[in-house]
Every structure is written in C-alpha cells, then in structure tokens.
Design a protein around this motif. Sequence first.
Motif, PDB file in Angstrom:
ATOM      1  N   THR A   1       0.818  -1.219   0.000  1.00  0.00           N
ATOM      2  CA  THR A   1       0.000   0.000   0.000  1.00  0.00           C
ATOM      3  C   THR A   1       0.850   1.266   0.000  1.00  0.00           C
ATOM      4  O   THR A   1       0.308   2.365   0.143  1.00  0.00           O
TER       5      THR A   1
ATOM      6  N   ARG B   1       4.233   0.375  -4.304  1.00  0.00           N
ATOM      7  CA  ARG B   1       3.069  -0.425  -4.679  1.00  0.00           C
ATOM      8  C   ARG B   1       3.009  -0.590  -6.200  1.00  0.00           C
ATOM      9  O   ARG B   1       2.818  -1.702  -6.721  1.00  0.00           O
TER      10      ARG B   1
ATOM     11  N   VAL C   1      -3.336  -8.540  -2.989  1.00  0.00           N
ATOM     12  CA  VAL C   1      -4.721  -8.063  -3.031  1.00  0.00           C
ATOM     13  C   VAL C   1      -5.352  -8.138  -1.637  1.00  0.00           C
ATOM     14  O   VAL C   1      -6.124  -7.251  -1.239  1.00  0.00           O
TER      15      VAL C   1
ATOM     16  N   ARG D   1      -3.827  -7.706   1.132  1.00  0.00           N
ATOM     17  CA  ARG D   1      -3.297  -6.540   1.870  1.00  0.00           C
ATOM     18  C   ARG D   1      -4.054  -5.277   1.503  1.00  0.00           C
ATOM     19  O   ARG D   1      -4.338  -4.450   2.372  1.00  0.00           O
ATOM     20  N   TRP D   2      -4.412  -5.135   0.227  1.00  0.00           N
ATOM     21  CA  TRP D   2      -5.166  -3.957  -0.203  1.00  0.00           C
ATOM     22  C   TRP D   2      -6.551  -3.913   0.437  1.00  0.00           C
ATOM     23  O   TRP D   2      -7.087  -2.837   0.698  1.00  0.00           O
ATOM     24  N   THR D   3      -7.127  -5.104   0.659  1.00  0.00           N
ATOM     25  CA  THR D   3      -8.486  -5.161   1.209  1.00  0.00           C
ATOM     26  C   THR D   3      -8.505  -5.316   2.733  1.00  0.00           C
ATOM     27  O   THR D   3      -9.560  -5.574   3.320  1.00  0.00           O
TER      28      THR D   3
END
Length: 406
Positions: free
Chosen positions: A140, A145, A206, A208-210
């Motif tokens: 992030t 990123r 992904v 980690r992004w959510t």
Amino acid sequence: MSGRILPLLPASLMVLALLIKLPKLRRDRDRPLNRTACALLAVGAPINFLATPSTIASVNRHTGVVNFSAPLVFGLCTVFSGLCVVLVLQWRGGPPAAVRRATRLTTALFGTATAAIVVLFVIGDAPVERLRDLDTYYATTPWIREMIVCFLVAHTLGTSALTWLSGKWLAVADRARRPLRTGLALIVVAGLMDLAYLAAKWASVVARWTGHDLVFLSTDVAPPLAGAAGLLLGAGFVVPLVGGSATWMAFSRYRRLRPLWKALRAVAATQGRTVPLAWWSPVGIRLIHRESVIDDGILALAGWFDPRVRSAAYEEARGRGMDEARAATVADAAVLAAACHRKAAAARGSLPGAAAIPEPYRLGRRPLTALADAFRTSDIVAAARDAARDAATAGKPGLNPDPVGA
C-alpha cells in the motif's frame, strides 16, 4: 544446508546450458536465436540465488541501499520473462518479418516494464528492509506499490505467453524429436508452476489492499513453487540443447545397443579382432567400438542362423499387425537370440556344430538400434530364445520349427 543448495540447482542447469551453447554462439554469432538463448541463460542463472534472503541481505549491505535487491531481482525477472517469450518466438520460427515484429514488440514491452520498476523504486520510499515479505509489506506504499504491480503484471504476461506458446508448439512438434518435445513439456509444467507462484503472490498483495492478512501465501507457499518452476524451466532449456547434440545422440545410440553388445561380445571375441578401450575414450569412439563388436558377433554367428526361426517369428509378427520392416527386424532379432543359445550349447557339447543347419539364413541389413530394441523388448524374440534354450537342454540336433508358437 538444503536452503542454500536448492537455489543453485536451476542456476547450475542454466550455466550448463550456457556452456553448451557458447561454442555455437562463437560460430554463428549472427543468428538471433543463439544470441537470445545465451542472453536468457546468462540472465536466468543468478535469479534464484539472488532471491534468497541471505543474498538479499548481503546485496543490500554491500550496496548501502535498503531493499536494493527488490528492483534488482524484479528487474532481472522481468528481463528473463521477456527473453523467454522472444526465445520461443524465434525457436518455433515462422515468417521472418512476423518473428521480427513480435520480437520487437516483446522487447519494447518488457524493456519498458524493467525501466519502470527501477524508476518507481527510486521515486518511492522503502526505508525498512524486508527480506521475505517486501511485496506484502509495501503493498500500500505509494510508488513501491506500483513497482510491485508492474513486476507482477510483467511476470504474469511473460509466463502466460511462454506457457501458451510452448504448449501450442508441443501439440504440433514432430514426435521423432523427443529431446525437443521433452524440453517443451518441462517448460509448460514450469510455466504452470510459475503461474501458481504468481497466483499466491497476487492473492497476498490483493488481500493486503483489502485489509486482510494472507502473507503466508507470499512467504511460505510462493517460494517453493518458484524454486520448482526455475528448476524445471532450466531443465526444459537444457534437454533440447543437450539432447540434440552429436555427443548426446552418440551416447543414446551407444546405450540402446547395450543388450545386443552384451549378448554378442563373447562370440565376437572368438574372431580375435576386439580391441580394449581406455577408460578415457570418448563416447564417439566407444560407439564405433560397440558397433564393431556387434558386427563381429553377427559374422561369427552367421552359420547358426536357422531360417525356420526367422520364418516362424516373421509370421507371428505379421499376424500381430506389424508392418513389413518392423516384422523383419523382430524376426532377425529372434534369429540372433536363438543362434546365441545354439552356439553356446554347441560349445558345451550339448548340440552338434553349425553343420546341423545346412542352409543358414542370411541376416538382413537392419539398423542396429532397431535390432537391439527388438532383441531386448519383443516377446516374440523372448519366445525364440526360450525355444532355443529348451532345445539345447534336451540335446536336440535342431530347433523347434515353430519356436514362437505361431
């Protein structure tokens, strides 16, 4: 210890392939295929080693730049992915203009991705050294990123293209070119394993992004998949290079002739022309020597070739649907197998000499490797061999006229 050795295996295979390929590069330096192959092997050899945590820490320490290994490994992987695609494009051939256009497009795409990885790392900020989870830790972080995404996209495109092209070529490749087909099959399996590695990486990033935690996919699941993929990929490039070489083909022929040579060497020795080999003799000389021993053995057995064995074996082979050439080879191998036992029995006094076959069969001119394969694997030949052994045990002056039960 195994953690240090395993990354060296793919590198060792690629170095071996590079050493095999370099003489061709010196002779045919103008051929793009040779240049691409050598570049790919030179770039691919150090990747698995550079991606190990101990090497990452060492590179970071010696360069004085925190996480310097990230753009180094990501960049090399991206270049390697592009070179893999270019190699397969040039390897399978096609209209020269189309191959050149595809090569230029691939080079431009992956060259741009490599440059972007370096630029994004420079303008980004990654102050904390991460040896195993950089992609999820900085998933992030601005610019870092984007660097991670750029690497994953390029790697996914490269591996997908390599796997698809190799699989498509494998489906139409000549079945007689076994080293090529084996290499392509290994590359396809390596590509599928690399795609599994990428799936684990994408899932962890992904997540980690959510706001979820699937770091174990990146740190525990992905590395073994990457190591196995690198090993298979290295083998996939080595097999066609080694398997298509004159030395390997000579060794393959030498190995296939072993059953026939083993059966005939004692008979050939009675001719008095066999010459011992030095342990350092190259495989080409060994092949010639083995072929000579077999030829001498066939000559020594010429008076023991029973035409009844040949006729029965040939009819049995044809009855099973073999074509004329294959049936003739099997029949000749059956004659040889029976003659070996018949002559050995005569030497022991169990049977009379060659005069028991007034008009011996004359062996046809068959490829020795095909003769050796039939001699070793055919059950028709095994039946003729058993019939000759039974006749020798019973002390009969002739062979069973129907030795294969036809």
